[in-house]
Design a protein around this motif. Structure first.
Motif, short mmCIF file in Angstrom:
data_model
loop_
_atom_site.label_atom_id
_atom_site.label_comp_id
_atom_site.label_asym_id
_atom_site.label_seq_id
_atom_site.Cartn_x
_atom_site.Cartn_y
_atom_site.Cartn_z
N VAL A 219 0.64 -1.21 0.04
CA VAL A 219 0.19 -0.10 -0.14
C VAL A 219 0.84 1.12 0.06
O VAL A 219 0.75 2.26 -0.69
N VAL A 220 1.98 1.22 0.99
CA VAL A 220 2.64 2.47 1.00
C VAL A 220 3.63 2.62 0.00
O VAL A 220 3.97 3.74 -0.78
N VAL A 221 4.08 1.45 -0.82
CA VAL A 221 5.10 1.59 -1.87
C VAL A 221 4.00 2.10 -3.17
O VAL A 221 4.73 3.12 -3.93
N CYS A 222 3.18 1.50 -3.43
CA CYS A 222 2.16 1.93 -4.67
C CYS A 222 1.78 3.56 -4.65
O CYS A 222 1.50 3.94 -5.80
N LYS A 223 1.77 4.17 -3.43
CA LYS A 223 1.65 5.44 -3.50
C LYS A 223 2.63 6.24 -3.89
O LYS A 223 2.25 7.60 -4.51
N LYS A 224 3.88 5.80 -4.11
CA LYS A 224 4.92 6.52 -4.77
C LYS A 224 5.29 6.09 -6.27
O LYS A 224 6.25 6.43 -6.72
N THR A 225 4.28 5.06 -6.88
CA THR A 225 4.86 4.73 -8.20
C THR A 225 4.80 5.60 -9.23
O THR A 225 5.54 5.59 -10.32
N GLY A 226 4.30 6.92 -8.73
CA GLY A 226 4.84 7.95 -9.72
C GLY A 226 6.07 8.49 -10.18
O GLY A 226 6.61 8.92 -11.17
N HIS A 227 7.03 8.03 -9.09
CA HIS A 227 8.35 7.96 -9.17
C HIS A 227 9.05 7.15 -10.03
O HIS A 227 10.34 7.15 -10.26
N LEU A 228 8.40 6.14 -10.63
CA LEU A 228 9.12 4.95 -11.38
C LEU A 228 9.54 5.54 -12.50
O LEU A 228 10.62 5.02 -13.08
N GLY A 229 9.02 6.38 -13.26
CA GLY A 229 9.06 6.93 -14.54
C GLY A 229 10.60 7.41 -14.59
O GLY A 229 11.47 7.48 -15.45
N ASP A 230 10.61 8.47 -13.37
CA ASP A 230 11.94 9.29 -13.16
C ASP A 230 13.09 8.11 -12.87
O ASP A 230 14.25 8.65 -13.39
N ALA A 231 12.86 7.18 -11.98
CA ALA A 231 13.97 6.23 -12.04
C ALA A 231 14.44 5.70 -13.40
O ALA A 231 15.52 5.41 -13.41
N ASN A 232 13.39 5.18 -14.27
CA ASN A 232 13.75 4.44 -15.56
C ASN A 232 14.21 5.63 -16.38
O ASN A 232 15.50 5.21 -17.08
N GLN A 233 14.16 6.39 -16.14
CA GLN A 233 14.76 7.60 -16.76
C GLN A 233 16.28 8.04 -16.40
O GLN A 233 17.06 8.19 -17.44
N MET A 234 16.33 8.11 -15.38
CA MET A 234 17.65 8.12 -14.54
C MET A 234 18.75 6.89 -15.10
O MET A 234 20.02 7.04 -15.48
N ILE A 235 18.07 5.64 -15.19
CA ILE A 235 18.93 4.66 -15.80
C ILE A 235 19.18 4.86 -17.05
O ILE A 235 20.43 4.53 -17.41
N LYS A 236 18.20 5.30 -18.00
CA LYS A 236 18.78 5.46 -19.38
C LYS A 236 19.74 6.42 -19.36
O LYS A 236 20.76 6.43 -20.41
N ASP A 237 19.66 7.50 -18.80
CA ASP A 237 20.80 8.47 -18.67
C ASP A 237 22.14 8.05 -18.19
O ASP A 237 23.21 8.88 -18.57
N MET A 238 22.27 7.03 -17.55
CA MET A 238 23.54 6.38 -17.30
C MET A 238 24.34 6.03 -18.49
O MET A 238 25.59 5.97 -18.53
#
Length: 534
Positions: A219-238
């Motif tokens: 429940v608490v983790v899924c409330k922050k799933t909006g940040h998943l896109g940012d994380a994937n973008q950071m990995i691409k930028d690496m």
């Protein structure tokens, strides 16, 4: 079930065989066995006879036995110990959420097949997993294997204790990491010394709050799933090269496999009270699903949480400052006191996992030397607890390093073990023709084809001349070690073949260990059968 002490079992063996001369129990440790009357289990590696198991079955519903084993696996696998490994793919291996889930879940499911297969021999033999390994590695080879299992169990306990210490420190900053480590170890020891029946009940009861806590974690983790896109973008930028990313994917595949496969070293320990006629198919699927479902449940949650923590600053800071325990505590920070309560429930899952380690590791000492069987199991549980407390205190600031480097090492050895066990059972113990080659091990005069699990004379569990010498298994195991060495990719060493996969290497030691051992064993075993006829 009344615990039988090594005193009675060893006298019986003396009468039945002249191949082992077993000395009587020294007077100065006889008093230890009196503790059996207080409920402490003194029984060690001795076989639980079919008659004893039938007696237990008459007093216990098979549905209760099954429910307890399911609860056992859920409590041990559906908590933080399994979850902790799945924080790593993004935070350590720089994998995207998609790559993390594919690598982690596929490898984890494959790993579940190992303990599921190993567990089938528990009801048939009435023996602990590594005591069964005597029929594969022989009287002397199994000593080395027992040491490896002992090291692996201690390593898992260190993981549990350090993570538990991190959690308690995150809940209350005034509690030191050392205190948390000791709390985990002491509670685990207390439950483990009372034996398998208490252990099963304890784990089953705690599986319910652990499941509820894991759902709340979702429940608490899924409330922050909006940040998943940012994380994937950071990995691409690496801008990581494809070969480097492939190497990281393979390396984490080994970690995911090791999370579940390493249960194979003790899986049948928890089925020794089941009747001998228990369906092997039933045992296989209870174990497979009992490990796979809860581990998948927490693996997905851990992977999502770790991916979010890469880009979400509060969670990332908590991870960098207080480790995995701090990250878990931070996810519940918005819930205040109730969040701390839920974190404590997840903390209990570490104890459940550690209890099983503490319980099973004690048997490994008794396989190292025949005289050590006279020291009751609970004494060895005490010794092993002291060992992993010390190691946990020494390595308490390096949790991720311990986890990332330690798990693949376990994957290497368990891959070799399952390769040899599969070939022994499916090639060398599957037909009457081959059965006759084992004439020294069997006292059978029927001409019917029998399933592999009846191709062992379990009465020879403590008679070396009634079992294989183990030469083929030991030599094939050495070949597997060579495969692991050339394919491993660790901080302290990178094998020549692993070095060819990207800039950072890729850990293929698990695959090569399985392959080298599996290829070497059949010809070696045929030679051993022809030369020694057992």
């Amino acid at each position: 079930m009344k615990s039988s002490t090594p005193v009675s079992s060893c006298k019986e063996i003396e009468c039945e065989s002249n191949e082992i001369v077993t000395p009587s129990v020294p007077r100065y440790i006889k008093w230890i066995y009196r503790l059996d009357s207080f409920g402490i289990e003194t029984r060690g590696i001795e076989r639980v006879s079919p008659a004893e198991r039938d007696e237990i079955a008459m007093s216990t519903s098979p549905y209760i036995q099954t429910l307890q084993v399911i609860g056992l696996w859920w409590a041990a696998c559906g908590g933080l110990t399994s979850m902790s490994s799945f924080f790593l793919p993004t935070l350590v291996y720089s994998l995207s959420l998609r790559d993390s889930l594919i690598s982690g879940l596929i490898s984890m499911i494959i790993g579940c097949l190992v303990p599921a297969y190993c567990s089938m021999l528990g009801p048939k033999s009435g023996l602990r997993q590594m005591c069964q390994a005597r029929f594969l590695f022989g009287q002397w080879g199994v000593k080395v294997v027992s040491l490896i299992v002992l090291v692996g169990g201690i390593g898992w306990s260190v993981v549990n204790c350090v993570l538990g210490g991190e959690i308690l420190r995150a809940i209350n900053g005034s509690i030191s990491l050392a205190v948390g480590i000791v709390v985990i170890a002491v509670i685990s020891l207390v439950v483990a010394v009372f034996g398998i029946r208490v252990l099963l009940k304890f784990q089953t009861i705690l599986s319910v709050p652990i499941l509820v806590a894991t759902i709340l974690f979702y429940v608490v983790v899924c409330k922050k799933t909006g940040h998943l896109g940012d994380a994937n973008q950071m990995i691409k930028d690496m801008d990581i090269a494809y070969s480097d990313r492939a190497g990281n994917w393979i390396s984490f595949f080994t970690v995911g496999y090791s999370v579940t496969a390493t249960w194979g070293s003790g899986a049948s320990d928890y089925y020794i009270l089941f009747p001998e006629n228990t369906s092997s198919t039933k045992v296989f699927f209870i174990t497979f699903l009992g490990i796979a479902i809860p581990t998948t449940f927490v693996a997905v949650a851990g992977t999502i949480c770790g991916t979010i923590a890469l880009s979400y600053k509060p969670w990332n800071d908590a991870y960098n400052n207080l480790g995995t325990g701090g990250l878990i505590m931070e996810t519940f920070s918005s819930w205040g006191t109730f969040g701390k309560f839920v974190t404590v429930l997840l903390f209990l899952s570490l104890i459940c996992n550690n209890i099983m380690n503490t319980y099973s590791m004690a048997f490994e000492f008794q396989l190292i030397d025949q005289h050590l069987v006279f020291v009751p199991r609970w004494i060895w549980a005490l010794v092993v607890t002291a060992i992993y407390i010390i190691l946990s205190l020494l390595g308490r600031e390096h949790f991720s390093t311990i986890l990332g480097n330690f798990l693949p090492m376990l994957g290497y050895w368990i891959s070799m073990y399952i390769a040899l066990l599969l070939e022994e059972n499916l090639i060398f113990r599957s037909s009457v023709k081959v059965k006759r080659l084992h004439e020294k091990e069997f006292d059978c005069d029927d001409n019917t084809t029998t399933p592999f699990y009846t191709m062992y004379n379990w009465n020879n569990w403590n008679r070396p001349r009634g079992r294989t010498l183990g030469l083929a298994a030991c030599l094939a195991f050495c070949c597997g070690v060579a495969g692991a060495v050339v394919g491993m990719n660790q901080v302290y060493y990178r094998g020549p073949l692993a070095d060819k996969i990207g800039q950072y290497g890729g850990d293929i030691g698990m695959f090569l260990a399985f392959g080298f051992a599996g290829i070497a064993y059949p010809p070696l075993r045929y030679w051993e059968l022809k030369r020694f006829r057992r």
